[in-house]
Design a protein around this motif. Structure first.
Motif, PDB file in Angstrom:
ATOM      1  N   GLN A 116      -0.518   4.017  -6.443  1.00  0.00           N
ATOM      2  CA  GLN A 116      -0.103   2.689  -6.012  1.00  0.00           C
ATOM      3  C   GLN A 116       0.175   2.659  -4.512  1.00  0.00           C
ATOM      4  OE1 GLN A 116       3.329   2.534  -8.555  1.00  0.00           O
ATOM      5  NE2 GLN A 116       2.274   1.416 -10.168  1.00  0.00           N
ATOM      6  N   TYR A 117      -0.103   1.503  -3.940  1.00  0.00           N
ATOM      7  CA  TYR A 117       0.233   1.264  -2.523  1.00  0.00           C
ATOM      8  C   TYR A 117       0.757  -0.161  -2.389  1.00  0.00           C
ATOM      9  CZ  TYR A 117      -0.233  -0.059   2.362  1.00  0.00           C
ATOM     10  OH  TYR A 117       0.030  -0.539   3.610  1.00  0.00           O
ATOM     11  N   SER A 118       1.826  -0.329  -1.607  1.00  0.00           N
ATOM     12  CA  SER A 118       2.380  -1.653  -1.345  1.00  0.00           C
ATOM     13  C   SER A 118       2.696  -1.788   0.137  1.00  0.00           C
ATOM     14  CB  SER A 118       3.660  -1.882  -2.157  1.00  0.00           C
ATOM     15  OG  SER A 118       3.405  -1.862  -3.538  1.00  0.00           O
ATOM     16  N   PHE A 119       2.522  -3.004   0.616  1.00  0.00           N
ATOM     17  CA  PHE A 119       2.852  -3.334   2.009  1.00  0.00           C
ATOM     18  C   PHE A 119       3.656  -4.623   2.004  1.00  0.00           C
ATOM     19  CE2 PHE A 119       1.766  -6.005   5.704  1.00  0.00           C
ATOM     20  CZ  PHE A 119       2.293  -5.218   6.716  1.00  0.00           C
ATOM     21  N   ILE A 120       4.757  -4.648   2.757  1.00  0.00           N
ATOM     22  CA  ILE A 120       5.605  -5.835   2.842  1.00  0.00           C
ATOM     23  C   ILE A 120       5.819  -6.194   4.308  1.00  0.00           C
ATOM     24  CG2 ILE A 120       7.905  -6.781   2.421  1.00  0.00           C
ATOM     25  CD1 ILE A 120       8.053  -5.153  -0.111  1.00  0.00           C
ATOM     26  N   LEU A 121       5.563  -7.447   4.628  1.00  0.00           N
ATOM     27  CA  LEU A 121       5.867  -7.992   5.938  1.00  0.00           C
ATOM     28  C   LEU A 121       6.895  -9.099   5.747  1.00  0.00           C
ATOM     29  CD1 LEU A 121       5.395  -8.546   8.983  1.00  0.00           C
ATOM     30  CD2 LEU A 121       3.523 -10.055   8.317  1.00  0.00           C
ATOM     31  N   ASN A 122       8.028  -8.951   6.386  1.00  0.00           N
ATOM     32  CA  ASN A 122       9.098  -9.942   6.276  1.00  0.00           C
ATOM     33  C   ASN A 122       9.745 -10.083   7.649  1.00  0.00           C
ATOM     34  OD1 ASN A 122      11.263 -11.571   5.688  1.00  0.00           O
ATOM     35  ND2 ASN A 122      12.079 -10.310   4.046  1.00  0.00           N
TER      36      ASN A 122
END
Length: 764
Positions: free
Chosen positions: A526-532
């Motif tokens: 799994q890979y996740s990216f978050i921009l906030n």
């Protein structure tokens, strides 16, 4: 809750809102004879470059708050309960806004001053009123005039040695010839220069040493600027009115002392034990509970380094991110004309804790209660390793699918789902890798997480046993960007269907549903990216973006094919540990944009997810499939009751509706009622689909020519209780367009099908 009760509840809320709105339509009801109600404020400007929202903010004549820019709900509450003296009127109500000519004049002056600070020296602000009975509309006419621009920028360094640092970064200057004269930009440039010099060792340098000399006599609406860097001034002890000027001093780090104690202020230096490690000196009381290597790794400077503001800030950041210290303080002592002793004071938190917590849960609209027994060790191996052991148990009210008896009730209650099991998580404040990433580690605050879970769930339709193990990494690219990589996430799921539910599945005679409820093994990457880019405690618009990608079964499939492992004769698929494993890829993205005002916000969201099974298992596992509806989705439908596509109700299985593709869009307007209560209006749209045509489920597959027909649309209103540390949410939602109806293109307000959603936190 039965639909007719929901209709009554919906009508009640609408009636209350209409009553408050009605009373707001007569805003002058409570006015005194000499008072004038401020009905409207309109600001008109001849310059599109001016931020009108900023002008409205500067204006001191404020009108009453409006919901959706139309309804004076709070004024209506005040008028309705005007004769009562209680908290309800004070907390919810808002007294009528009154016209004040003095405030109007002040507002015009403030707007003019604001424009002058932005280079519009010859602005002209006029205002007028339109009075009707005891109501007035106020109009501001803002003429900015031609802005003054910067013609020439020169520098004056009283200490020439500072000029090299500043002129070297001249291309990054915010003040450049040709731009508008703007006080805010000038202040930001002062801050930029201060940081440059503090980065180069000038510890005591501040903005006060930077001045501007403005010459506006050049003509053609232009100014010449002289940026002055002043020397340090100290009072001359021999003369009362004289000062001595000295050049600014540049400092280097001398000694680094770290003091660790629960009560530093009351500790004498003789009470500390001392240990030296890699250029730092640790002073501690009792027993040293932290590895010196961990502390040293968090400090971004060493003796003889030039003092640097960024090194100081990153040291504080790294120590804070360890989550081991209650108080962190960095102080400097001047030793001589160019040396500083760095003193770091740390007050440790308790490393071990034990807690029992009870919380309400809301899983896709299914309400429940969960209890957790939690043990935590925040410093397991003295290097900031965080061990969390949790024993969790919960009961939930699940929507019945195919059972009609009460034999699944727990303790005679309406709860029909039981779940319990242990969890263990070990988090390391660094990468566990066979090679060293020292520079990257200091910048990105990486973490390694190892977790394992055993879970048993008893539902009305089946029981499920889950064993899961994962190993992954997390790091920050910037303060707004985060990455999650999980190279190993394995799950073993065993299902035991009730005879009634098994009969229902068999009767469906649908391979898709049958395979969705079988035992399976998942080995995923799994890979996740978050921009906030939200800035805490700042009222600004911001965006949120999350991207997930997951694939499973590829390594096992490759091993089986290379080794010529025979497939299972009954299924024609490969097994692992005697159970069929899943093979698929799945990706999702979720984008949200928040428009924030002082008393309201407007949120827009679009989310899309697709999962494609292939190879060893031709369906997505149930827990990896998509569903629609529920308190965090399309709220006019209960969870897992919507879709897929425009499959008619007559063909919809009573089994949970799941799909391989999900598209969803939401808009929500949120507004404050009191400090605790918040209201909302929302519209939700979307659905789920399958990717391949299924003769047993017509119109369930995605088809662009039928996409509009397949969309479900719902709308509603909500009430939220904001207790700061958590939010309880009630949302009433009504279908507006039902793709499963006989006419899926028809818009119809189906009040009888209104759904009440109870949620914890915002839906998005």
């Amino acid at each position: 809750m039965k639909p007719n009760y929901l209709s009554i509840l919906t009508s009640f809320f609408i009636s209350i809102f209409c009553v408050f709105t009605f009373f707001s339509c007569n805003p002058t009801k409570t006015l005194k004879p000499d008072e004038i109600f401020l009905q409207k404020v309109k600001i008109k400007t001849d310059n599109k470059k001016i931020d009108k929202d900023e002008l409205y903010r500067i204006n001191k004549q404020k009108t009453n708050k409006k919901i959706l820019g139309i309804f004076r709900f709070h004024l209506g509450a005040y008028n309705l309960f005007y004769k009562r003296v209680d908290n309800f009127k004070e907390n919810i109500g808002e007294p009528p806004s009154l016209y004040d000519s003095t405030l109007t004049e002040n507002s015009a002056n403030q707007i003019g001053l604001y424009l002058k600070n932005r280079g519009y020296f010859h602005n002209k602000i006029t205002y007028s009123t339109k009075l009707r009975k005891n109501k007035v509309k106020l109009f501001f006419d803002v003429s900015t005039g031609v802005p003054y621009t910067i013609n020439e920028l020169t520098y004056n360094f009283q200490d020439p040695s500072l000029g090299g640092y500043i002129l070297y970064k001249k291309n990054n200057s915010l003040v450049k010839p040709g731009i508008n004269f703007d006080v805010d930009i000038l202040d930001k440039e002062r801050e930029r220069i201060k940081k440059i010099l503090k980065e180069r060792g000038y510890y005591y340098f501040s903005n006060n040493f930077i001045k501007y000399k403005v010459d506006s006599t050049t003509g053609n609406n232009q100014v010449n600027l002289e940026l002055q860097i002043l020397n340090n001034k100290t009072k001359d002890p021999s003369s009362e009115n004289s000062y001595n000027e000295t050049n600014h001093k540049k400092y280097a780090i001398n000694n680094i002392n770290v003091f660790i104690s629960k009560n530093i202020r009351n500790q004498g230096l003789n009470n500390f034990d001392t240990i030296s490690y890699n250029d730092i000196v640790l002073h501690y009381t009792n027993k040293l509970k932290f590895k010196p290597k961990m502390i040293r790794h968090s400090i971004d400077f060493k003796p003889r380094d030039t003092y640097s503001l960024s090194d100081q800030n990153s040291t504080y950041k790294h120590l804070s991110e360890l989550r081991l210290f209650k108080n962190i303080s960095l102080q400097y002592d001047e030793i001589d004309s160019n040396r500083l002793n760095s003193n770091i004071f740390l007050t440790p938190l308790a490393s071990k804790s034990f807690a029992i917590e009870g919380i309400g849960t809301n899983t896709g609209g299914d309400l429940g209660v969960e209890g957790n027994v939690i043990y935590q060790n925040k410093n397991l191996f003295r290097g900031g390793e965080r061990l969390t052991l949790k024993l969790k148990g919960g009961i939930e009210i699940q929507r019945l699918v195919s059972v009609s008896t009460n034999e699944n009730e727990i303790f005679g209650s309406p709860f029909n789902t039981l779940e319990f099991g242990p969890e263990a998580t070990l988090e390391f404040p660094r990468f566990l890798l066979p090679f060293n990433l020292e520079k990257f580690s200091k910048r990105a605050n990486p973490k390694t997480t190892i977790s394992s879970t055993l879970n048993f769930q008893q539902r009305p339709e089946y029981s499920r046993s889950l064993a899961q193990f994962s190993f992954g990494y997390f790091w920050n690219e910037t303060i707004f960007k985060k990455h999650f990589v999980t190279p190993l996430n394995v799950s073993y799921i065993k299902l035991n269907l009730t005879p009634e539910f098994q009969t229902k599945i068999d009767a469906e005679n649908n391979p898709f549903l049958k395979n969705s409820y079988t035992d399976h093994f998942i080995s995923a990457i799994q890979y996740s990216f978050i921009l906030n880019n939200q800035e805490i405690n700042k009222l600004k618009d911001f965006s949120y973006f999350r991207f997930n990608f997951e694939t499973a079964g590829n390594l096992l499939s490759s091993i089986n094919r290379i080794s010529n492992t025979p497939a299972n004769e009954s299924t024609g698929a490969y097994d692992f540990l005697g159970i069929r494993y899943a093979e698929y890829f799945k990706t999702e993205f979720d984008f949200r944009h928040y428009l924030n005002k002082k008393y309201s916000s407007f949120v827009q969201r679009i989310a899309l997810g697709v999962g494609k099974p292939y190879g060893n298992l031709d369906v997505l596992p149930f827990e990896k499939s998509f569903f629609a509806g529920g308190s965090n989705g399309i709220r006019a439908w209960q969870a897992r009751t919507l879709g897929p596509g425009s499959l008619p109700d007559s063909l919809t299985s009573t089994v949970n509706q799941i799909g391989e593709l999900k598209i969803e869009a939401n808009i929500e307007y949120r507004f404050d009622i009191t400090k605790i209560f918040e209201g909302a209006f929302f519209i939700d749209a979307g659905n789920i689909w399958i990717l391949k045509k299924d003769s047993q489920r017509p119109n369930a597959e995605i088809n662009l020519s039928r996409f509009y027909q397949d969309l479900a649309i719902g709308f509603g209103t909500g009430l939220r209780l904001d207790f700061n540390f958590f939010i309880i949410r009630f949302d009433l939602a009504t279908p507006l367009k039902d793709p499963s109806s006989d006419n899926p293109k028809k818009y119809e307000v189906l009040i009888k099908n209104t759904t009440l959603n109870l949620g914890i936190g915002y839906p998005f």
